[in-house]
Scaffold this motif. Structure first.
Motif, PDB file in Angstrom:
ATOM      1  N   LEU A 123      -8.807  -2.518  -4.346  1.00  0.00           N
ATOM      2  CA  LEU A 123      -7.999  -2.132  -3.300  1.00  0.00           C
ATOM      3  C   LEU A 123      -7.162  -3.257  -2.594  1.00  0.00           C
ATOM      4  O   LEU A 123      -7.750  -4.303  -2.511  1.00  0.00           O
ATOM      5  CB  LEU A 123      -8.956  -1.323  -2.027  1.00  0.00           C
ATOM      6  CG  LEU A 123      -9.554   0.162  -2.549  1.00  0.00           C
ATOM      7  CD1 LEU A 123     -10.804   0.396  -1.745  1.00  0.00           C
ATOM      8  CD2 LEU A 123      -8.388   1.072  -2.300  1.00  0.00           C
ATOM      9  N   LYS A 124      -5.930  -2.699  -2.231  1.00  0.00           N
ATOM     10  CA  LYS A 124      -5.133  -3.653  -1.236  1.00  0.00           C
ATOM     11  C   LYS A 124      -5.028  -3.243   0.327  1.00  0.00           C
ATOM     12  O   LYS A 124      -5.249  -2.161   0.372  1.00  0.00           O
ATOM     13  CB  LYS A 124      -3.763  -3.807  -2.027  1.00  0.00           C
ATOM     14  CG  LYS A 124      -4.014  -3.894  -3.452  1.00  0.00           C
ATOM     15  CD  LYS A 124      -2.646  -3.932  -4.184  1.00  0.00           C
ATOM     16  CE  LYS A 124      -2.600  -3.938  -5.647  1.00  0.00           C
ATOM     17  NZ  LYS A 124      -1.422  -3.801  -6.358  1.00  0.00           N
ATOM     18  N   VAL A 159     -13.070  -1.548   3.670  1.00  0.00           N
ATOM     19  CA  VAL A 159     -13.557  -2.213   2.612  1.00  0.00           C
ATOM     20  C   VAL A 159     -12.827  -3.517   2.402  1.00  0.00           C
ATOM     21  O   VAL A 159     -11.371  -3.305   2.977  1.00  0.00           O
ATOM     22  CB  VAL A 159     -13.463  -1.371   1.327  1.00  0.00           C
ATOM     23  CG1 VAL A 159     -12.064  -0.790   1.104  1.00  0.00           C
ATOM     24  CG2 VAL A 159     -13.946  -1.966  -0.110  1.00  0.00           C
ATOM     25  N   GLN A 160     -13.140  -4.674   1.777  1.00  0.00           N
ATOM     26  CA  GLN A 160     -12.398  -5.596   1.688  1.00  0.00           C
ATOM     27  C   GLN A 160     -11.448  -5.633   0.528  1.00  0.00           C
ATOM     28  O   GLN A 160     -11.616  -4.923  -0.253  1.00  0.00           O
ATOM     29  CB  GLN A 160     -13.414  -7.063   1.303  1.00  0.00           C
ATOM     30  CG  GLN A 160     -14.251  -7.547   2.566  1.00  0.00           C
ATOM     31  CD  GLN A 160     -15.039  -8.746   2.533  1.00  0.00           C
ATOM     32  OE1 GLN A 160     -15.290  -8.988   1.182  1.00  0.00           O
ATOM     33  NE2 GLN A 160     -15.563  -9.201   3.490  1.00  0.00           N
ATOM     34  N   PRO A 161     -10.462  -6.587   0.525  1.00  0.00           N
ATOM     35  CA  PRO A 161      -9.378  -6.613  -0.659  1.00  0.00           C
ATOM     36  C   PRO A 161     -10.114  -6.912  -1.944  1.00  0.00           C
ATOM     37  O   PRO A 161     -11.050  -7.482  -1.840  1.00  0.00           O
ATOM     38  CB  PRO A 161      -8.675  -7.511  -0.058  1.00  0.00           C
ATOM     39  CG  PRO A 161      -8.544  -7.550   1.204  1.00  0.00           C
ATOM     40  CD  PRO A 161     -10.081  -7.254   1.766  1.00  0.00           C
ATOM     41  N   SER A 205      -9.283  -4.309   4.642  1.00  0.00           N
ATOM     42  CA  SER A 205      -9.153  -5.496   5.436  1.00  0.00           C
ATOM     43  C   SER A 205     -10.323  -6.642   5.272  1.00  0.00           C
ATOM     44  O   SER A 205     -11.386  -6.305   5.032  1.00  0.00           O
ATOM     45  CB  SER A 205      -8.781  -5.129   6.976  1.00  0.00           C
ATOM     46  OG  SER A 205      -8.962  -6.347   7.805  1.00  0.00           O
ATOM     47  N   SER A 206      -9.743  -7.683   5.234  1.00  0.00           N
ATOM     48  CA  SER A 206     -11.039  -8.927   5.304  1.00  0.00           C
ATOM     49  C   SER A 206     -11.460  -9.222   6.700  1.00  0.00           C
ATOM     50  O   SER A 206     -12.212  -9.931   6.751  1.00  0.00           O
ATOM     51  CB  SER A 206     -10.385 -10.167   4.495  1.00  0.00           C
ATOM     52  OG  SER A 206      -9.294 -10.599   5.215  1.00  0.00           O
ATOM     53  N   ALA A 211      -4.799   3.983   4.845  1.00  0.00           N
ATOM     54  CA  ALA A 211      -4.280   5.062   5.174  1.00  0.00           C
ATOM     55  C   ALA A 211      -5.300   6.214   5.460  1.00  0.00           C
ATOM     56  O   ALA A 211      -6.343   5.870   5.098  1.00  0.00           O
ATOM     57  CB  ALA A 211      -3.210   5.643   4.076  1.00  0.00           C
ATOM     58  N   VAL A 212      -4.961   7.393   5.990  1.00  0.00           N
ATOM     59  CA  VAL A 212      -5.758   8.438   5.996  1.00  0.00           C
ATOM     60  C   VAL A 212      -5.601   9.291   4.894  1.00  0.00           C
ATOM     61  O   VAL A 212      -4.143   9.397   4.237  1.00  0.00           O
ATOM     62  CB  VAL A 212      -5.498   9.374   7.185  1.00  0.00           C
ATOM     63  CG1 VAL A 212      -6.381  10.736   7.088  1.00  0.00           C
ATOM     64  CG2 VAL A 212      -5.705   8.615   8.514  1.00  0.00           C
TER      65      VAL A 212
END
Length: 123
Positions: free
Chosen positions: A86-87, A12-14, A122-123, A92-93
């Motif tokens: 989300l950042k 997913v993107q930030p 992540s972008s 993480a798992v």
């Protein structure tokens, strides 16, 4: 056979959102405290959120408070972790665990664990 299975992870993107699910088989989640934990690469596993079995009270790590929400669906025998805003550091798992809540966000007393689901921000 007592089993916990996590799902809902992914890329997913930030700033985006994901909802993780923790489904149980062989036992009823309502009778247990449930915790969500995460382990980032190279770091120790940490408690993210938990919900008690008695009164449904919840706790959150400071790093996720206001962004993550834990909830139960008794009919589906499932616990969710809604993750918003989300950042990259949320990568993480993520694991869910069931057991007795000895200390909020602590692993002590958590007897049953899933195998985890990977969340990558992540972008």
């Amino acid at each position: 056979q007592l089993q916990l299975v996590e799902s809902g992870g992914g890329l997913v993107q930030p700033g985006g959102s994901l909802r993780l699910s923790c489904a149980a088989s062989g036992f009823t989640l309502d009778y247990f405290a449930i915790g969500w934990f995460r382990q980032a690469p190279g770091k120790e596993r940490e408690g993210v959120s938990c919900i008690s079995s008695s009164d449904g009270s919840t706790s959150y790590a400071g790093s996720v408070k206001g962004r993550f929400t834990i909830s139960r669906d008794s009919a589906k025998n499932t616990v969710y972790l809604q993750m918003n805003s989300l950042k990259p550091e949320d990568t993480a798992v993520y694991y869910c665990a069931a057991g007795e809540l000895v200390t909020p966000l602590g692993e002590l007393g958590m007897d049953y664990w899933g195998k985890g689901t990977l969340v990558t921000v992540s972008s």
